[in-house]
Design a protein around this motif. Structure first.
Motif, mmCIF file in Angstrom:
data_model
loop_
_atom_site.group_PDB
_atom_site.id
_atom_site.type_symbol
_atom_site.label_atom_id
_atom_site.label_comp_id
_atom_site.label_asym_id
_atom_site.label_seq_id
_atom_site.Cartn_x
_atom_site.Cartn_y
_atom_site.Cartn_z
ATOM 1 N N SER A 27 0.697 -1.269 0.145
ATOM 2 C CA SER A 27 0.114 0.049 0.510
ATOM 3 C C SER A 27 0.930 1.235 -0.232
ATOM 4 C CB SER A 27 -0.732 0.556 1.181
ATOM 5 O OG SER A 27 -1.312 -1.267 1.531
ATOM 6 N N SER A 28 1.888 1.082 0.575
ATOM 7 C CA SER A 28 2.677 2.498 0.941
ATOM 8 C C SER A 28 3.255 2.971 -0.195
ATOM 9 C CB SER A 28 3.797 2.464 2.321
ATOM 10 O OG SER A 28 3.356 2.011 3.490
ATOM 11 N N VAL A 29 3.908 1.697 -0.905
ATOM 12 C CA VAL A 29 4.829 1.866 -2.575
ATOM 13 C C VAL A 29 3.712 2.436 -3.675
ATOM 14 C CG1 VAL A 29 6.353 0.830 -4.211
ATOM 15 C CG2 VAL A 29 6.508 0.213 -1.622
ATOM 16 N N SER A 30 2.658 2.022 -3.320
ATOM 17 C CA SER A 30 1.287 2.434 -4.106
ATOM 18 C C SER A 30 1.241 3.275 -4.660
ATOM 19 C CB SER A 30 0.180 1.396 -4.180
ATOM 20 O OG SER A 30 0.253 -0.153 -4.230
ATOM 21 N N CYS A 31 1.231 3.912 -3.040
ATOM 22 C CA CYS A 31 0.696 5.095 -2.790
ATOM 23 C C CYS A 31 1.708 6.645 -3.399
ATOM 24 C CB CYS A 31 0.606 5.803 -1.082
ATOM 25 S SG CYS A 31 -1.288 4.791 -0.541
ATOM 26 N N ILE A 32 3.324 6.136 -3.223
ATOM 27 C CA ILE A 32 3.923 6.801 -3.556
ATOM 28 C C ILE A 32 3.427 7.036 -5.431
ATOM 29 C CG2 ILE A 32 6.948 7.600 -5.184
ATOM 30 C CD1 ILE A 32 7.387 4.655 -3.039
ATOM 31 N N ILE A 61 12.070 17.498 -9.055
ATOM 32 C CA ILE A 61 12.780 16.783 -8.482
ATOM 33 C C ILE A 61 11.589 15.771 -8.305
ATOM 34 C CG2 ILE A 61 11.112 17.764 -6.719
ATOM 35 C CD1 ILE A 61 13.990 17.868 -4.323
ATOM 36 N N ALA A 62 11.047 15.619 -9.158
ATOM 37 C CA ALA A 62 9.700 14.006 -8.519
ATOM 38 C C ALA A 62 10.788 12.963 -9.488
ATOM 39 C CB ALA A 62 8.058 15.494 -9.409
ATOM 40 N N ALA A 63 11.197 13.684 -9.946
ATOM 41 C CA ALA A 63 12.349 12.233 -11.040
ATOM 42 C C ALA A 63 12.450 11.373 -9.931
ATOM 43 C CB ALA A 63 13.299 12.551 -11.162
ATOM 44 N N ILE A 64 13.387 11.930 -8.203
ATOM 45 C CA ILE A 64 13.819 11.189 -7.798
ATOM 46 C C ILE A 64 12.979 10.092 -6.830
ATOM 47 C CG2 ILE A 64 14.340 10.922 -5.179
ATOM 48 C CD1 ILE A 64 15.675 13.670 -5.360
ATOM 49 N N PRO A 65 11.289 10.958 -6.395
ATOM 50 C CA PRO A 65 10.213 9.287 -5.932
ATOM 51 C C PRO A 65 9.718 8.164 -6.916
ATOM 52 C CG PRO A 65 9.215 11.467 -5.474
ATOM 53 C CD PRO A 65 10.417 11.726 -6.513
ATOM 54 N N ALA A 66 10.042 8.948 -8.239
ATOM 55 C CA ALA A 66 9.479 8.665 -9.966
ATOM 56 C C ALA A 66 10.033 6.897 -9.382
ATOM 57 C CB ALA A 66 9.220 8.249 -11.064
ATOM 58 N N LEU A 67 11.745 6.996 -9.490
ATOM 59 C CA LEU A 67 12.630 5.677 -9.599
ATOM 60 C C LEU A 67 12.510 4.773 -8.280
ATOM 61 C CD1 LEU A 67 15.552 8.169 -10.865
ATOM 62 C CD2 LEU A 67 14.070 6.695 -11.925
#
Length: 571
Positions: free
Chosen positions: A14-19, A175-181
């Motif tokens: 659930s946590s990773v999906s919520c990224i 900066i949003a590229a970081i959580p996407a990776l």
């Protein structure tokens, strides 16, 4: 059988999906402050600002529209992973953009990521979650969207105070590229949806995934009742799975019950957007500037507005499963409509503090139900054979409506003024609240197999169901008749289980309750309700003596509970 537990693997999933929800919120929310930076850096007019904002939203609609087939063929997990790639590419492209064309291209790539993730993540979480916390976990996805919007506002504030020129919007958007990776890497290790595995004939693997998600690691431990029912019902549903879009559309066309499901799902998404949420989220800084706040205060206040929606979502999250979808969605929509009226009057009276109150109360009200509710309902109401089409269609409608609002809001304000624009949105929200009262059944706590879904929606509206219950109560009273009222929370669900034809309509002769009513309407004396054997444990001893509840033995009958008026001690 043992009871289900909240395992660390379910929390991780659930946590990773919520990224994905966080990226959704960040990339759509960061533009609220960045448009001010872009206007100064690139000298953009209002039309170009609308293009920058709406390009992501328009491409999200495309991503949602094309994702249905991949979700059915490849599964939820690969689609979410691919959305992470689009998030990373779009953010990186904007960070190093030489001009406005490259920025718009990056925003288009972000839109594809938003559309794919918004399609795949809610059903992925819903299909992995236990029934008792399904609504709560799916609402966490919506909370992560708001968290992303709030953090985007905070980043905008930092960039405004610490950076100069184009570095402000480059860092804020890039900066949003970081959580996407991070999400992409994590999804390489996460399991596929158990429902999708069963659909593809991998029942054993689905069972293993479910046991891990429920915290059952002992191979000799029995399955929980929930796992057993899930495997049975999903396997039965998957036998009818069809990959043909034409066949799916034909099913919708041929069944009035399924049409009701689709009208509800699509209508909820349409209502969510046309009630004006993204006018405040995308153009919050502009709204506050027009209301009289200084520019630097407006950018800072957008963070407070996002937090207001987050407070609403956090407050409502445990309540969706406790009190149900209806009791949150309807009041939330009505309160949001009242807040839009306040916003309209704030611009008429030129009162800046009233506009802030209107925005704050609107987002708080919206977050309490209308933010998460449409996603929760759409993640659970479609039959298995039509789930891909249903989720794809509803999400596409959501993004198309989002695009319509975001691409026309500034133009509408310039043409007819802010008061008229907000009053129009309020009328839509008031109308939507009334429609939800009529059309929305309660889905909380339901296992929602295909059979249960069709039964739940086997009535044209709540008004019709209420009228039928009242008529049945009146029909049972009379000389020698018992007074009976169904004791289930969802009477419409029980009524629908009696004598349904293939189109989801009741047969007047196959339903025993309807047979008694027809007999009475013909002028005959009312028939008494059958006396059924009960045990002492079946009596409702807390009720008054003359209204004690008798329930037919579940071992011999699956009929609903009825109240009897015949004898003071219930015999």
């Amino acid at each position: 059988m043992v009871s289900p537990t909240l395992s660390w693997e379910l929390v991780l999933l659930s946590s990773v999906s919520c990224i994905g929800g966080f990226l959704f919120g960040y990339d759509t929310g960061v533009v609220s402050g960045c448009v001010i930076f872009l206007q100064k850096s690139l000298d953009l007019n209002s039309s170009m600002v609308e293009v920058v904002v709406s390009s992501t939203v328009g491409m999200a609609a495309v991503g949602a529209a094309v994702s249905g087939k991949p979700l059915q063929i490849f599964g939820r997990k690969p689609v979410i992973a691919i959305s992470s790639v689009f998030y990373a590419l779009g953010s990186s492209l904007i960070a190093f953009a030489p001009g406005i064309i490259t920025i718009i291209t990056g925003r288009l790539l972000l839109g594809l990521g938003v559309g794919l993730s918004s399609m795949a993540i809610p059903p992925y979480i819903s299909e992995a979650a236990p029934i008792r916390i399904r609504g709560r976990l799916v609402s966490m996805y919506n909370l992560s969207i708001v968290v992303g919007q709030a953090i985007a506002c905070g980043i905008n504030i930092l960039c405004e105070n610490l950076l100069i020129g184009s570095m402000r919007w480059r860092l804020a958007m890039g900066i949003a590229a970081i959580p996407a990776l991070i999400q992409f890497i994590c999804f390489l290790k996460l399991p596929e949806s158990p429902r999708f595995l069963i659909m593809k004939g991998q029942k054993k693997k689905a069972e293993q995934v479910l046991r891990r998600l429920r915290g059952i690691y002992d191979p000799n431990a029995p399955n929980t009742t929930e796992i057993h029912d899930f495997l049975r019902d999903t396997e039965a549903d998957s036998n009818h799975e069809s990959d043909s879009l034409q066949a799916a559309l034909q099913k919708v066309k041929n069944s009035t019950t399924i049409q009701r499901i689709f009208r509800l799902g699509l209508g909820l998404m349409l209502l969510q957007q046309l009630s004006g949420i993204n006018t405040v989220m995308y153009y919050g800084a502009d709204i506050l500037i027009q209301a009289g706040f200084p520019e630097h205060q407006s950018v800072a206040l957008t963070a407070a507005l996002a937090i207001a929606q987050g407070i609403g979502i956090i407050s409502a999250s445990p309540l969706f499963d406790k009190f149900g979808r209806r009791k949150l969605l309807i009041p939330s929509t009505f309160a949001a409509a009242l807040s839009l009226v306040i916003l309209g009057f704030a611009f008429i009276t030129h009162t800046s503090w009233l506009s802030l109150i209107g925005c704050f109360s609107y987002l708080l009200s919206f977050g309490f139900g209308l933010s998460s509710g449409p996603w929760i309902v759409n993640a659970e109401v479609y039959p298995t054979t039509l789930r891909g089409l249903g989720v794809s269609s509803s999400t596409t409608v959501n993004w198309l409506a989002n695009y319509l609002v975001s691409a026309t809001f500034l133009t509408a304000c310039n043409k007819v003024g802010e008061p008229a624009t907000f009053f129009a949105l309020a009328i839509i929200a008031f109308t939507g609240a009334f429609w939800l009262y009529l059309a929305l059944p309660e889905t909380a706590g339901q296992a929602l197999s295909d059979h249960q879904l069709l039964a739940l929606f086997d009535a044209s509206s709540l008004l019709d169901r209420t009228k039928k219950r009242k008529n049945r109560r009146r029909g049972r009273r009379g000389p020698g008749a018992y007074s009976g009222v169904a004791q289930h929370d969802d009477n419409e669900h029980d009524e629908a289980n009696y004598g349904n034809d293939e189109e989801g309509e009741q047969s007047p002769t196959s339903n025993p309750i309807r047979r008694r009513e027809n007999f009475m309407e013909a002028g005959a004396a009312p028939l008494p309700a059958p006396v059924r054997p009960i045990s002492s444990s079946s009596l409702n001893l807390d009720a008054p003596l003359r209204n004690r509840t008798r329930i037919a033995s579940s071992e011999t009958s699956n009929r609903t509970a009825e109240e009897f008026d015949d004898h003071p001690d219930g015999v």
